[in-house]
Motif scaffolding. Structure first.
Motif: not given
Length: 572
Positions: A515-519, A524-528, A532-536
């Motif tokens: 829920h903090h991922a809007a910062a 930057r980290l999520l775009s970089y 194979q899989f990303l779990l939030g």
């Protein structure tokens, strides 16, 4: 005193009938919670037997006596208990009772005899026992209706108890007389006796575990040294929380040194990986390379300082390695040496310092563990208690299993990102570790915004993947060549740090507290990275920008199990 006893002998029936039904519930609530279940209570000067009967009906073992022969006889008839005819001067027991109840009884003694009677009862009380007594409020002796009374206030009572050996706590309070026709006030006194000083020898078994003594010493010490022939994950898990707590003290972190060995290849690699994690917290961990020689040490050393800077030391020398059986229920003997006065602690500490610098001793590293894992050939049969212990591999609970199936399905549908919402307490980090194993991930990145979450994640992943290299990317620590990297988003999220990794370096990425991922730093980290899989993961997705957060996971809400469902399903 004889006149008082004569009064009660002559008026026994009336006294018993007038006091038997009086409710003492409020006083019981102060006294009984301090008595162990099924504990042994002495009702000293029991009168009608009202209180002794209550204790007996509530599962306590009870002895009762009264100085009036007539009242003791009536109390036996009234309660069915074996009420004795005794005087306070007849009390010669030693450390016998868990609790002593002297309700409105000592007050009939002459003032000069009260301290001796209290002392006798105190001597009859076990260590860690509790002693209740009561007096009418006043400051002297008096005769009333043919009876002798010694009244007391707080200052008088304090003089009576101040010299009792082992007095740990004393509480006094006033209450009104429970009888409807009385307006007297009572002084209630509750005394706690200190626990017995610990025995020098801990023998193990179900009733004399070594583990509590170790944990207590870890919490109290400023310096902690351990030297053991082998370490098993089962045993290290029992000590780990207290060791980490000692290292993380805000005011004065402990210095911890641990020395174990490769003797007979008994130490398992899972425990060594976890010791590396302890090193990351600040401990010094080394290995004695036995090279065919024996290494049979089992020594635990602790030291600290009291208020006047006087040093104290405690050593346990015996038979317990760090295994579950040796620390909990095995028959293991460990002898305690206390300094002062015993200088044996100082000798043991000096020998430990020498051994820690021995030529055969090397720092524990992931590379050393890798080599050890390749050559390790543990004994086929147990050679010492706990030497063949294996940590059970955790398995998913029902909710986690549902989530794992949903994650498997979402990947089959082509998704490479997904959000899972689990209420706090349902095991989000455990779920991510189970899923990383499910997909066969080789390199894992776990991202969070607080160090404590990262440390907890590292421990969790080692439980699921015990032979993995675990490292951290936060503060001044910059581990890269590890299997599982626990990273602070504030550190790794900076471009200069992101560029040190190939975008496809990690197979599996977990972002906790999503829920903090809007910062921006999360963006930057999520775009970089392109795993194979990303779990939030989150427990609290209900924000005004929830849609924005979900979009960072390709608008893929994989699984949701909120707080209400957790309570309803009895998982919380």
């Amino acid at each position: 005193m004889q006149d008082t006893l004569a009064y009660y002998n002559n008026n026994a029936d009336a006294f018993v009938e007038s006091t038997f039904e009086i409710s003492m519930e409020e006083l019981y609530q102060e006294f009984l919670p301090l008595i162990p279940e099924g504990g042994y209570i002495l009702d000293a000067g029991c009168g009608s037997g009202r209180d002794a009967l209550f204790f007996d009906k509530n599962g306590y073992r009870v002895s009762a006596f009264d100085g009036s022969e007539a009242i003791a006889s009536l109390a036996r008839e009234k309660t069915g208990l074996s009420v004795q005819h005794r005087y306070f001067s007849d009390i010669h027991e030693s450390s016998t009772y868990d609790g002593i109840w002297a309700c409105a009884s000592l007050l009939h003694l002459p003032l000069v005899e009260v301290p001796d009677a209290i002392g006798r009862l105190w001597h009859a009380l076990k260590p860690d026992g509790v002693f209740y007594m009561s007096f009418k409020i006043g400051t002297g002796e008096r005769i009333h209706n043919g009876r002798h009374f010694t009244d007391a206030d707080e200052s008088i009572a304090e003089r009576w108890v101040q010299d009792l050996t082992g007095l740990e706590a004393c509480r006094m309070w006033r209450t009104d007389d429970r009888r409807p026709d009385r307006d007297d006030q009572w002084l209630n006194i509750l005394l706690n006796k200190a626990p017995a000083s610990p025995e020098k020898l801990t023998t193990g078994g179900k009733d004399h575990h070594f583990l509590p003594k170790l944990c207590q010493a870890i919490k109290a010490a400023d310096r902690i040294d351990m030297a053991v022939a082998f370490v098993k994950t089962t045993g290290l898990n029992l000590l780990f929380p207290d060791l980490v707590g000692a290292l993380q003290r805000e005011s004065d972190p402990a210095r911890i040194r641990i020395l174990t060995s490769d003797y007979l290849d008994i130490t398992d690699t899972g425990s060594l990986r976890k010791l590396v994690l302890l090193h990351d917290h600040g401990a010094q961990v080394r290995i004695y390379q036995s090279q065919g020689s024996s290494f049979h040490l089992k020594a635990y050393l602790f030291a600290g300082y009291v208020e006047n800077q006087q040093m104290w030391g405690k050593a346990f020398i015996g038979s317990s390695n760090i295994s579950r059986q040796a620390l909990q229920d095995g028959l293991e003997w460990n002898y305690q040496v206390d300094f002062p006065p015993d200088s044996g602690y100082l000798e043991a500490a000096s020998r430990f310092d020498e051994l820690f610098q021995h030529p055969n001793v090397v720092p524990l590293t992931d590379n050393w563990i890798d080599e050890y894992e390749q050559r390790r050939k543990p004994p086929e049969q147990s050679v010492e208690p706990g030497s063949d212990e294996k940590q059970e591999v955790p398995t998913p609970n029902e909710v986690q299993q549902e989530a794992l199936e949903a994650l498997d399905l979402t990947r089959l549908e082509g998704y490479r990102r997904g959000l899972v919402v689990l209420a706090t307490g349902l095991g989000k980090t455990w779920l991510s570790a189970f899923d990383a194993v499910q997909v066969g991930a080789r390199r894992i990145l776990f991202v969070a915004h607080r160090e404590e979450i990262l440390y907890q994640a590292a421990e969790t992943y080692l439980r699921i993947k015990p032979n993995s290299r675990v490292g951290f990317y936060m503060g001044k620590q910059r581990d890269r060549t590890v299997d599982i990297l626990c990273a602070s988003v504030q550190t790794l999220g900076k471009e200069t740090h992101l560029e040190r990794f190939d975008p496809r370096h990690f197979d599996y990425i977990v972002v906790d507290e999503f829920h903090h991922a809007a910062a921006p730093v999360y963006h930057r980290l999520l775009s970089y990275f392109a795993p194979q899989f990303l779990l939030g993961l989150t427990a609290t997705p209900d924000r005004t920008d929830r849609s924005d957060i979900l979009s960072l996971c390709d608008d893929n809400l994989v699984f949701e199990y909120p707080l209400f469902e957790g309570v309803k399903g009895q998982f919380l």
